[in-house]
Design an enzyme around this catalytic site. Structure first.
Site, PDB file in Angstrom:
ATOM      1  N   CYS A   1       0.803  -1.229   0.000  1.00 18.70           N
ATOM      2  CA  CYS A   1       0.000   0.000   0.000  1.00 18.70           C
ATOM      3  C   CYS A   1       0.833   1.275   0.000  1.00 18.70           C
ATOM      4  O   CYS A   1       0.299   2.359  -0.198  1.00 18.70           O
ATOM      5  CB  CYS A   1      -0.911   0.030   1.223  1.00 18.70           C
ATOM      6  SG  CYS A   1      -1.587  -1.560   1.645  1.00 18.70           S
TER       7      CYS A   1
ATOM      8  N   GLU B   1      -3.729   4.951  13.317  1.00 16.36           N
ATOM      9  CA  GLU B   1      -3.254   6.151  12.625  1.00 16.36           C
ATOM     10  C   GLU B   1      -3.644   7.415  13.404  1.00 16.36           C
ATOM     11  O   GLU B   1      -2.851   8.355  13.501  1.00 16.36           O
ATOM     12  CB  GLU B   1      -3.804   6.200  11.193  1.00 16.36           C
ATOM     13  CG  GLU B   1      -3.202   7.335  10.373  1.00 16.36           C
ATOM     14  CD  GLU B   1      -3.571   7.280   8.892  1.00 16.36           C
ATOM     15  OE1 GLU B   1      -4.398   6.429   8.511  1.00 16.36           O
ATOM     16  OE2 GLU B   1      -3.019   8.098   8.133  1.00 16.36           O
TER      17      GLU B   1
ATOM     18  N   PHE C   1       1.001  -3.078   4.454  1.00 15.49           N
ATOM     19  CA  PHE C   1       1.226  -4.432   4.922  1.00 15.49           C
ATOM     20  C   PHE C   1       2.704  -4.731   4.675  1.00 15.49           C
ATOM     21  O   PHE C   1       3.253  -4.375   3.627  1.00 15.49           O
ATOM     22  CB  PHE C   1       0.375  -5.434   4.134  1.00 15.49           C
ATOM     23  CG  PHE C   1      -1.043  -5.526   4.641  1.00 15.49           C
ATOM     24  CD1 PHE C   1      -1.482  -4.749   5.685  1.00 15.49           C
ATOM     25  CD2 PHE C   1      -1.927  -6.422   4.071  1.00 15.49           C
ATOM     26  CE1 PHE C   1      -2.787  -4.853   6.164  1.00 15.49           C
ATOM     27  CE2 PHE C   1      -3.232  -6.528   4.532  1.00 15.49           C
ATOM     28  CZ  PHE C   1      -3.662  -5.746   5.570  1.00 15.49           C
TER      29      PHE C   1
ATOM     30  N   HIS D   1      -3.801   7.596   5.637  1.00  9.54           N
ATOM     31  CA  HIS D   1      -3.865   6.288   4.989  1.00  9.54           C
ATOM     32  C   HIS D   1      -5.312   5.803   5.097  1.00  9.54           C
ATOM     33  O   HIS D   1      -5.865   5.294   4.130  1.00  9.54           O
ATOM     34  CB  HIS D   1      -2.867   5.326   5.655  1.00  9.54           C
ATOM     35  CG  HIS D   1      -2.752   4.037   4.929  1.00  9.54           C
ATOM     36  ND1 HIS D   1      -2.458   3.977   3.586  1.00  9.54           N
ATOM     37  CD2 HIS D   1      -2.922   2.745   5.334  1.00  9.54           C
ATOM     38  CE1 HIS D   1      -2.437   2.704   3.203  1.00  9.54           C
ATOM     39  NE2 HIS D   1      -2.710   1.941   4.243  1.00  9.54           N
TER      40      HIS D   1
ATOM     41  N   HIS E   1      -9.337   1.656  -1.973  1.00 15.16           N
ATOM     42  CA  HIS E   1      -7.906   1.453  -1.693  1.00 15.16           C
ATOM     43  C   HIS E   1      -7.205   0.994  -2.971  1.00 15.16           C
ATOM     44  O   HIS E   1      -7.348  -0.151  -3.382  1.00 15.16           O
ATOM     45  CB  HIS E   1      -7.729   0.429  -0.575  1.00 15.16           C
ATOM     46  CG  HIS E   1      -6.348   0.424   0.002  1.00 15.16           C
ATOM     47  ND1 HIS E   1      -5.232   0.848  -0.706  1.00 15.16           N
ATOM     48  CD2 HIS E   1      -5.891   0.059   1.227  1.00 15.16           C
ATOM     49  CE1 HIS E   1      -4.155   0.735   0.066  1.00 15.16           C
ATOM     50  NE2 HIS E   1      -4.523   0.264   1.239  1.00 15.16           N
TER      51      HIS E   1
ATOM     52  N   LYS F   1      -9.958   7.573   0.676  1.00 16.42           N
ATOM     53  CA  LYS F   1     -10.270   6.169   0.341  1.00 16.42           C
ATOM     54  C   LYS F   1     -11.749   5.870   0.548  1.00 16.42           C
ATOM     55  O   LYS F   1     -12.278   4.936  -0.037  1.00 16.42           O
ATOM     56  CB  LYS F   1      -9.453   5.214   1.219  1.00 16.42           C
ATOM     57  CG  LYS F   1      -7.989   5.075   0.798  1.00 16.42           C
ATOM     58  CD  LYS F   1      -7.312   3.915   1.523  1.00 16.42           C
ATOM     59  CE  LYS F   1      -5.851   3.748   1.135  1.00 16.42           C
ATOM     60  NZ  LYS F   1      -4.944   4.734   1.755  1.00 16.42           N
TER      61      LYS F   1
END
Lengths: 412, 80
Positions: free
Chosen positions: A164, A314, A400, A303, A340, A335
């Site tokens: 990501c 976050e 990830f 994010h 995403h 998003k």
């Protein structure tokens, strides 16, 4: 001491679930429009979650048939976004030393569809051989390589694959290259086209995908809302033209912003579980790299995946970074609207930040209808803001694997 | 199945090339087809004609060369 070059953005290209040009994309973000819809592919009935942020894109509108057939969708997206970024920048590639212009591209799953198509032939249809272009369409560096081929850019050409965070890293590394004087300009960004049956099933198995909202599929991704249930996969591409300030000024280019800060780091904590410490460290490093203070940041594009864990982590990381000032900084997750985009997420969100500065407007986080005590910042809930000061922005990507990427840009 | 006609339709379908340009004596180079494109054409031809083209290939320059190759393999591999 070697001169450090300042780096600016002069061009933007977008292929997205919210439109295939920067203006439509940003207008839809500001309108709070969702690009998340039912998947129309045949395989949809075999999915548990049948929604995605897919992109309306007809390759034959951009490429002759034989070329379209020899390029994976991820490469098609990347080429169209690159063409737009080049045109938008007004750069005359013929007039430049093309050894000094390179391509850095981020992608998560690269040519997933081409590989899967090959496997379907092989394993399901028992074919004895695969299409001749299979390797060339599926290889992770295909998109970056094709951009260099089409636009004859002979500078460095690298593909970044950090899930990501891929395209936040690709843009940041391109900035570093120009800063150091090793390139005058770089096309940088990301592309992703992973909405294949096998890839979606793999994501399904990870139990991170959002449940479909029974009333409105477009309302399924709810970052920072108490009732959030996960992320929604998306596809698309965004590329930016980065140039040294000297190069941009010498040709009288329109400048969107200067990229003043970048940092990347690794959590080294867990393969999927995000870390407050890791995310905060990356944000602090980026502020430090930019020479800015917490109070200087006018907007954070989070994010903000919409998973339970990411959004609370976050939020805590932003507080750990900015202290009390965190409550005064608008933070949004676009998003919630474009989904995403994995390897293209960082680039498209950075693009949203650039447009936010250009238009002095903040895109909202939509579907934020249940406050979560762990997410108590200003998320620009449900309604975009126009006519606000947006001079310095931060764009976060947390992958990830634990790779963090943070970009900071500032209006000149 | 006429070899040339079938081959011509493979080429024109795949590459948007005007059928009148695809003549027996046309070279693949003048049709702007490179070696990868040739693999792609051979791949289609294998499906259409039910043949298997071995890897150690004779040199192919013209459309006639491809027709000859296909005809030879159709004969050898006994599929019409």
């Amino acid at each position: 001491m070697k001169k450090i070059h300042r780096v600016v953005v002069t061009g933007i290209g977008v292929v997205s679930p919210l439109g295939n040009d920067k203006k439509t994309f940003f207008a839809n973000l500001m309108a709070g429009k969702s690009g998340i819809r039912h998947i129309e592919s045949e395989f949809a009935e075999s999915l548990e979650t049948r929604i995605a942020a897919w992109t309306d894109f007809d390759p034959l509108a951009y490429f002759p048939k034989h070329k379209a057939n020899s390029l994976d969708r991820v490469t098609q997206f990347a080429l169209v976004a690159s063409q737009q970024a080049i045109e938008d920048s007004g750069i005359d590639l013929q007039a430049h030393d093309k050894d000094r212009i390179g391509v850095y591209l981020g992608t998560g799953m690269a040519g997933a569809a081409s590989l899967e198509e090959g496997y379907i032939r092989l394993y399901r249809d028992n074919a004895s051989r695969l299409k001749p272009f299979t390797v060339l369409m599926a290889m992770p560096n295909a998109a970056g390589a094709q951009i260099a081929l089409d636009f004859l850019l002979t500078g460095p050409n690298l593909t970044f694959c950090t899930a990501c965070a891929s395209s936040t890293i690709s843009i940041g590394e391109a900035v570093r290259l120009i800063r150091s004087g090793e390139a005058d300009a770089m096309l940088a960004g990301g592309s992703e086209a992973l909405l294949t049956f096998g890839t979606i099933k793999a994501w399904e198995a990870l139990r991170t995908l959002a449940e479909e909202d029974p009333l409105d599929p477009g309302a399924s991704c709810r970052p920072f809302s108490k009732n959030r249930s996960g992320m929604v996969l998306g596809e698309g591409a965004s590329m930016v033209m980065l140039e040294s300030l000297e190069n941009a000024q010498a040709r009288g280019a329109r400048i969107y912003a200067e990229v003043v800060g970048f940092a990347s780091s690794s959590d080294s904590a867990h393969i999927t579980k995000p870390s407050v410490e890791g995310q905060s460290r990356a944000m602090k490093m980026a502020l430090n790299n930019a020479g800015l203070q917490a109070a200087d940041i006018d907007y954070i594009n989070a994010h903000g995946t919409g998973t339970l864990l990411n959004d609370s982590t976050e939020s805590a990381a932003i507080k750990a970074t900015f202290g009390d000032a965190a409550y005064n900084i608008p933070v949004s997750s676009t998003k919630s609207m474009h989904g995403h985009l994995m390897g293209a997420a960082g680039a498209i969100e950075f693009t949203a930040c650039l447009m936010a500065m250009q238009q002095q407007s903040l895109p909202p986080t939509i579907n934020l209808n249940e406050p979560d005590p762990e997410c108590d910042l200003d998320y620009v809930a449900n309604q975009g803001r126009v006519g606000v000061k947006v001079d310095t922005v931060m764009s976060n990507s947390f992958a990830f694997g634990g790779t963090s990427g943070v970009l900071i840009a500032k209006k000149l | 199945m006429d070899t040339f006609e079938t081959l011509r339709s493979i080429i024109t379908d795949k590459f948007d090339i005007d059928a009148t340009k695809v003549t027996l004596d046309a070279t693949l180079e003048t049709l702007e087809l490179d070696s990868l494109d040739t693999f792609d054409i051979i791949f289609e031809a294998e499906e259409k004609f039910g043949i298997k083209v071995p890897n150690d290939q004779v040199e192919i320059k013209t459309v006639q060369d491809v027709v000859n190759l296909i005809d030879r393999l159709r004969g050898e591999q006994g599929k019409k």
